[in-house]
Scaffold this motif. Structure first.
Motif, PDB file in Angstrom:
ATOM      1  N   VAL A 443     -53.810  76.090  28.053  1.00 16.92           N
ATOM      2  CA  VAL A 443     -54.373  74.753  28.197  1.00 16.92           C
ATOM      3  C   VAL A 443     -53.520  73.774  27.383  1.00 16.92           C
ATOM      4  O   VAL A 443     -53.224  74.037  26.210  1.00 16.92           O
ATOM      5  CB  VAL A 443     -55.836  74.691  27.706  1.00 16.92           C
ATOM      6  CG1 VAL A 443     -56.419  73.302  27.962  1.00 16.92           C
ATOM      7  CG2 VAL A 443     -56.682  75.748  28.395  1.00 16.92           C
ATOM      8  N   LEU A 444     -53.127  72.679  28.011  1.00 17.48           N
ATOM      9  CA  LEU A 444     -52.397  71.609  27.336  1.00 17.48           C
ATOM     10  C   LEU A 444     -53.386  70.514  26.948  1.00 17.48           C
ATOM     11  O   LEU A 444     -54.100  69.989  27.803  1.00 17.48           O
ATOM     12  CB  LEU A 444     -51.306  71.045  28.260  1.00 17.48           C
ATOM     13  CG  LEU A 444     -50.595  69.773  27.804  1.00 17.48           C
ATOM     14  CD1 LEU A 444     -49.891  69.983  26.474  1.00 17.48           C
ATOM     15  CD2 LEU A 444     -49.599  69.309  28.857  1.00 17.48           C
ATOM     16  N   LEU A 445     -53.421  70.202  25.636  1.00 17.52           N
ATOM     17  CA  LEU A 445     -54.376  69.211  25.119  1.00 17.52           C
ATOM     18  C   LEU A 445     -53.596  68.027  24.543  1.00 17.52           C
ATOM     19  O   LEU A 445     -53.193  68.047  23.383  1.00 17.52           O
ATOM     20  CB  LEU A 445     -55.253  69.844  24.035  1.00 17.52           C
ATOM     21  CG  LEU A 445     -56.077  71.062  24.463  1.00 17.52           C
ATOM     22  CD1 LEU A 445     -56.705  71.717  23.256  1.00 17.52           C
ATOM     23  CD2 LEU A 445     -57.143  70.654  25.467  1.00 17.52           C
ATOM     24  N   PRO A 446     -53.355  66.971  25.335  1.00 16.50           N
ATOM     25  CA  PRO A 446     -52.638  65.799  24.800  1.00 16.50           C
ATOM     26  C   PRO A 446     -53.476  65.085  23.743  1.00 16.50           C
ATOM     27  O   PRO A 446     -54.711  65.147  23.741  1.00 16.50           O
ATOM     28  CB  PRO A 446     -52.443  64.914  26.041  1.00 16.50           C
ATOM     29  CG  PRO A 446     -52.686  65.805  27.210  1.00 16.50           C
ATOM     30  CD  PRO A 446     -53.663  66.818  26.750  1.00 16.50           C
ATOM     31  N   ALA A 447     -52.776  64.396  22.826  1.00 14.57           N
ATOM     32  CA  ALA A 447     -53.424  63.598  21.769  1.00 14.57           C
ATOM     33  C   ALA A 447     -54.464  64.403  21.011  1.00 14.57           C
ATOM     34  O   ALA A 447     -55.545  63.918  20.693  1.00 14.57           O
ATOM     35  CB  ALA A 447     -54.039  62.338  22.376  1.00 14.57           C
ATOM     36  N   THR A 448     -54.126  65.658  20.715  1.00 13.17           N
ATOM     37  CA  THR A 448     -55.064  66.567  20.036  1.00 13.17           C
ATOM     38  C   THR A 448     -54.328  67.316  18.953  1.00 13.17           C
ATOM     39  O   THR A 448     -53.321  67.974  19.225  1.00 13.17           O
ATOM     40  CB  THR A 448     -55.666  67.576  21.039  1.00 13.17           C
ATOM     41  OG1 THR A 448     -56.263  66.863  22.122  1.00 13.17           O
ATOM     42  CG2 THR A 448     -56.706  68.456  20.359  1.00 13.17           C
ATOM     43  N   ASP A 449     -54.841  67.233  17.712  1.00 14.50           N
ATOM     44  CA  ASP A 449     -54.228  68.007  16.628  1.00 14.50           C
ATOM     45  C   ASP A 449     -54.874  69.387  16.557  1.00 14.50           C
ATOM     46  O   ASP A 449     -55.798  69.714  17.314  1.00 14.50           O
ATOM     47  CB  ASP A 449     -54.342  67.278  15.292  1.00 14.50           C
ATOM     48  CG  ASP A 449     -55.783  66.980  14.901  1.00 14.50           C
ATOM     49  OD1 ASP A 449     -56.693  67.580  15.484  1.00 14.50           O
ATOM     50  OD2 ASP A 449     -55.994  66.133  14.003  1.00 14.50           O
ATOM     51  N   ALA A 450     -54.395  70.210  15.589  1.00 15.26           N
ATOM     52  CA  ALA A 450     -54.836  71.602  15.527  1.00 15.26           C
ATOM     53  C   ALA A 450     -56.326  71.708  15.209  1.00 15.26           C
ATOM     54  O   ALA A 450     -57.027  72.545  15.788  1.00 15.26           O
ATOM     55  CB  ALA A 450     -54.006  72.348  14.476  1.00 15.26           C
ATOM     56  N   SER A 451     -56.833  70.867  14.297  1.00 17.81           N
ATOM     57  CA  SER A 451     -58.246  70.976  13.910  1.00 17.81           C
ATOM     58  C   SER A 451     -59.156  70.644  15.086  1.00 17.81           C
ATOM     59  O   SER A 451     -60.174  71.325  15.320  1.00 17.81           O
ATOM     60  CB  SER A 451     -58.535  70.046  12.732  1.00 17.81           C
ATOM     61  OG  SER A 451     -58.248  68.702  13.080  1.00 17.81           O
ATOM     62  N   LEU A 452     -58.818  69.609  15.854  1.00 15.17           N
ATOM     63  CA  LEU A 452     -59.620  69.275  17.030  1.00 15.17           C
ATOM     64  C   LEU A 452     -59.485  70.358  18.097  1.00 15.17           C
ATOM     65  O   LEU A 452     -60.466  70.690  18.793  1.00 15.17           O
ATOM     66  CB  LEU A 452     -59.179  67.920  17.578  1.00 15.17           C
ATOM     67  CG  LEU A 452     -59.947  67.398  18.799  1.00 15.17           C
ATOM     68  CD1 LEU A 452     -61.430  67.314  18.502  1.00 15.17           C
ATOM     69  CD2 LEU A 452     -59.409  66.037  19.223  1.00 15.17           C
ATOM     70  N   ALA A 453     -58.294  70.947  18.213  1.00 18.98           N
ATOM     71  CA  ALA A 453     -58.092  72.020  19.191  1.00 18.98           C
ATOM     72  C   ALA A 453     -58.960  73.224  18.862  1.00 18.98           C
ATOM     73  O   ALA A 453     -59.456  73.918  19.756  1.00 18.98           O
ATOM     74  CB  ALA A 453     -56.614  72.411  19.233  1.00 18.98           C
ATOM     75  N   VAL A 454     -59.149  73.502  17.561  1.00 15.84           N
ATOM     76  CA  VAL A 454     -60.020  74.623  17.162  1.00 15.84           C
ATOM     77  C   VAL A 454     -61.446  74.366  17.628  1.00 15.84           C
ATOM     78  O   VAL A 454     -62.124  75.274  18.144  1.00 15.84           O
ATOM     79  CB  VAL A 454     -59.964  74.820  15.631  1.00 15.84           C
ATOM     80  CG1 VAL A 454     -61.038  75.808  15.181  1.00 15.84           C
ATOM     81  CG2 VAL A 454     -58.594  75.325  15.216  1.00 15.84           C
ATOM     82  N   ASN A 455     -61.937  73.139  17.478  1.00 13.76           N
ATOM     83  CA  ASN A 455     -63.297  72.810  17.931  1.00 13.76           C
ATOM     84  C   ASN A 455     -63.429  72.987  19.439  1.00 13.76           C
ATOM     85  O   ASN A 455     -64.445  73.506  19.928  1.00 13.76           O
ATOM     86  CB  ASN A 455     -63.640  71.370  17.547  1.00 13.76           C
ATOM     87  CG  ASN A 455     -63.707  71.171  16.048  1.00 13.76           C
ATOM     88  OD1 ASN A 455     -63.968  72.125  15.305  1.00 13.76           O
ATOM     89  ND2 ASN A 455     -63.464  69.951  15.577  1.00 13.76           N
ATOM     90  N   ILE A 456     -62.387  72.555  20.165  1.00 14.61           N
ATOM     91  CA  ILE A 456     -62.420  72.710  21.624  1.00 14.61           C
ATOM     92  C   ILE A 456     -62.403  74.190  21.992  1.00 14.61           C
ATOM     93  O   ILE A 456     -63.105  74.628  22.916  1.00 14.61           O
ATOM     94  CB  ILE A 456     -61.229  71.971  22.249  1.00 14.61           C
ATOM     95  CG1 ILE A 456     -61.355  70.464  22.005  1.00 14.61           C
ATOM     96  CG2 ILE A 456     -61.128  72.255  23.741  1.00 14.61           C
ATOM     97  CD1 ILE A 456     -60.150  69.660  22.435  1.00 14.61           C
TER      98      ILE A 456
END
Length: 781
Positions: A443-456
């Motif tokens: 999954v490619l998550l634009p405008a997303t840092d690592a901490s927000l990616a963990v929540n997702i």
């Protein structure tokens, strides 16, 4: 004009165009050279004016200093008092010579005395000197100018005081060729002095130019009153144009003196003329080459064929959006029609190929190639917008077993169902979901840092908590998820995806949920490969070191034991902490050598302490690889025997996650160690997936609560409840409890109230070298 052939039309049009461009370019450059040359001349004239005024100022200061020295001379004053004209004249001449002045005058209004060093009559001098002295009375620093017998002078008047003013010393320089030549050398300008006295005509008093040129300047000045016009003029002398500037030196009712500064415009443009000539030569050569090329091209190529060539080029580049002109009825028209049909057929086939190349037919998601393409675009966009982005890679657990048991068709249906559930979690407009391999999704998550990616990623795992139903079967899905972010972890598409896959493998191995990539995971990197080799060498060369951190009884404050912590002081990289090399040591299996080295060092230290009267057990951490090694207990026994230590001086700590990797083999190893008399402890309790009901089956005597719960027990009621409950349950099971992360006295007191047995943390001591422990121990006691 009519042309019989396309060749003639192309040739004439392009030749005319290049000629017009060359002519216009030459004219523009010529005009620019002339304009810049004149601007440069005007700037030089302005600078020359400032240089001349400074020169006059410097001359005036020189005259003033010389006149003051003479005016202060005692003998000179005595000669004035005695009205000794000969002595006064001698002093004037001597001092005039000393400062290279051209004239020296003494004037005493009281004594009606006038002494002149030059061959000038008193009638010619007295009236003008009186004006000079009158002006000097208000400003002794001011330069004065006057004309004697058509010769301009620069004068300075200084009073002679004894102590009252008894006369004036006047000294001056001639405005002559010497001054003109000096200014010429300083400014590189032509200099002419012109003056007018009374009803006499204008004439040149000095000039760096020829006599005839000076006369033309005087004539121009007389006829046109040039000095009343703007500062910068253009004057032609002979056949040469000069930029000219009139600078007024002084002007009164009867007398005027100007300096005319001039710079040849031809000389100023001379350097550019060479440049213009070179440009013209290059233009002619270029034009000849262009003519030959145009004639050649126009002879062999016709415009319709050029258009068809452009059509073919667009097809080659993958552009199928254009229309081909098929209006011609001749052979070229038929060729154009064939090109149009070919464009349509290629476009249809290209769409089909693109679909197969960039999309996964089973799930309908983009495939790995498409994902890499989108990732490259996203990285370029993030670089421009200075935004992060994250890549999430998910790999299903036990998919091979599902395929083997239920068949490949069922596996394909499961993958399709998984792709639908994944797509429901993410933003359809921004996020890109792709199937990159068999059971792996990205999954490619634009405008997303690592901490927000963990929540997702946590939300994604929650989406799979509900089993997937396929016909009459319900399938529980779990997965490992790895995350890598741009630009923190990398800026290359292959590198970023590879790092996310590495983190995913760690997630699957630790069963710890989403894992963000760390450089220590990448065993394949050059740095880590080097560190692996160097770590192995350091172990065998005994280059590692042991630090210890005490465990203290929270009730009696007695030191119960210490935990051994490894440190690696690299000869070039400096101090390397465990979190930087232990992960890849575990991946490569080198952790087994590290563990055995630590046990050996701890055994040696415990024996040395015992000989000094300190019976303090040392706890050593062991890894999952040690637990699945059935021969590990025997290796520990050999170390204890070789060092002369015993099982009461060594204890071992093991984390929950390492036990859960292979619970059966881990339990067998722990039972064997316990039978040897070694005390065992569960480290970092609360961060894994184990439970107290399972731990009660293990031969452990101690439980260590992870510091993440202990550090915030004063601020977090939930953490306080968890710690208190864990202590009570552990005590009910007959286990001692050690609280990690005791940072302050408040935490100490809270743990005391809860009945916790031991504490470990920075409040008591940071990890310290073995050599410093005895000093700390004595101070603590």
């Amino acid at each position: 004009m009519q042309f019989k052939s396309l060749k003639s039309r192309i040739s004439v049009i392009f030749l005319s165009l290049i000629l017009v461009i060359q002519v216009l370019s030459s004219i523009a450059i010529k005009l620019s050279i002339d304009k810049n040359a004149r601007r440069s001349v005007n700037q030089q004239l302005e600078v020359g004016e400032r240089v001349f005024l400074n020169l006059l100022q410097n001359n005036g200061e020189s005259l003033s200093v010389g006149a003051r020295i003479l005016a202060a001379d005692f003998g000179f004053k005595a000669a004035i008092a005695s009205n000794d004209h000969e002595t006064i004249l001698s002093a004037l001449i001597n001092h005039q010579s000393r400062i290279n002045a051209d004239i020296a005058i003494f004037y005493s209004p009281n004594q009606n005395s006038l002494v002149i060093s030059e061959n000038l009559s008193e009638n010619e001098v007295s009236e003008k000197i009186a004006e000079v002295i009158y002006t000097a009375q208000s400003d002794t620093q001011k330069n004065n100018f006057t004309i004697f017998k058509n010769q301009p002078y620069q004068l300075v008047a200084v009073p002679v005081k004894a102590p009252l003013t008894i006369g004036w010393v006047v000294m001056g320089f001639k405005i002559n060729n010497s001054l003109a030549n000096t200014l010429h050398k300083l400014s590189n300008l032509e200099v002419t002095f012109i003056s007018q006295a009374g009803k006499n005509p204008w004439h040149s008093t000095a000039s760096t130019m020829s006599v005839s040129a000076s006369e033309q300047i005087v004539k121009y000045t007389t006829e046109r009153h040039a000095f009343n016009k703007s500062n910068n003029l253009e004057l032609t002398i002979g056949d040469v144009a000069f930029g000219t500037r009139y600078v007024s030196i002084f002007k009164n009712i009867n007398e005027s003196l100007y300096v005319v500064l001039q710079r040849s415009i031809d000389e100023a443009t001379a350097p550019f003329q060479t440049l213009l000539l070179n440009f013209l030569i290059l233009s002619i050569v270029g034009m000849l080459i262009f003519i030959v090329s145009i004639l050649y091209v126009s002879r062999i190529v016709a415009q319709p064929i050029v258009e068809l060539a452009n059509t073919a080029r667009k097809l080659e580049q993958g552009d199928y959006t254009f229309n081909v002109d098929v209006s011609r009825k001749d052979e070229l028209g038929k060729l154009s029609s064939a090109f149009s049909s070919m464009r349509t057929a290629i476009a249809d086939r290209e769409r089909s190929i693109t679909r197969l190349a960039y999309w996964d037919e089973m799930t309908g998601l983009p495939n790995r190639a498409s994902f890499m393409k989108e990732l490259n675009i996203a990285i370029n966009k993030s670089e421009i917008n200075h935004e992060p982005l994250s890549v999430l890679v998910m790999n299903l657990d036990r998919f091979k077993q599902i395929n083997n048991v239920l068949g490949h068709d069922f596996g394909n249906q499961l993958l399709h169902a998984v792709s639908i559930r994944i797509s429901q979690v993410f933003r359809k407009d921004n996020d890109v979901v792709a199937r990159t391999s068999g059971d792996e999704f990205a999954v490619l998550l634009p405008a997303t840092d690592a901490s927000l990616a963990v929540n997702i990623a946590q939300k994604l795992l929650q989406a799979f908590e509900k089993p997937i139903q396929l016909e009459d079967n319900f399938v529980d899905i779990s997965a490992g998820i790895g995350i890598a972010s741009y630009p923190v972890h990398g800026n290359q598409i292959e590198q970023l995806l590879n790092f996310a896959e590495v983190a995913m493998q760690v997630s699957k191995a630790q069963k710890s949920g989403p894992v963000v990539f760390q450089p220590s995971f990448d065993v394949g990197s050059n740095v880590n490969l080097t560190l692996v080799s160097e770590l192995k060498k350091s172990i065998y060369n005994n280059e590692l070191s042991v630090f210890v951190q005490p465990k203290v009884n929270l009730q009696s404050r007695a030191v119960r034991s210490v935990e051994a912590l490894i440190r690696w002081k690299h000869p070039t990289r400096g101090m390397i902490f465990p979190d930087q090399f232990i992960p890849f040591a575990e991946q490569t299996g080198l952790i087994r050598d590290v563990t055995l080295w630590m046990i050996a060092e701890a055994a040696k230290v415990s024996v040395a302490w015992l000989q000094k009267g300190m019976s303090i057990p040392i706890a050593v951490n062991i890894s999952a690889r040690d637990l699945i090694d059935s021969d590990f207990p025997n290796k520990v026994a050999e170390i204890l025997k070789a060092t002369g230590s015993n099982t009461s001086l060594i204890s071992l700590e093991v984390t929950e996650s390492s036990i859960m990797d292979d619970p059966h083999r881990a339990k067998q190893t722990l039972l064997h160690l316990s039978e040897m008399g070694i005390k065992l402890a569960i480290d970092d309790f609360g961060t894994g997936y184990s439970s107290l009901s399972y731990l009660k089956e293990l031969p452990v005597s101690e439980l260590k609560i992870d510091k993440s719960f202990v550090m915030h027990i004063e601020a977090s009621q939930n953490d306080r409840i968890i710690v208190n409950s864990t202590i009570e349950l552990a005590h009910n099971m007959g286990l001692h409890v050690v609280a990690e992360g005791v940072e302050n006295i408040d935490a100490w007191k809270s743990l005391q109230e809860m009945g916790c047995d031991y504490g470990q943390g920075y409040y008591m001591s940071r990890p310290i070298p073995i050599s410093d422990f005895e000093t700390w121990y004595q101070q603590w006691a």
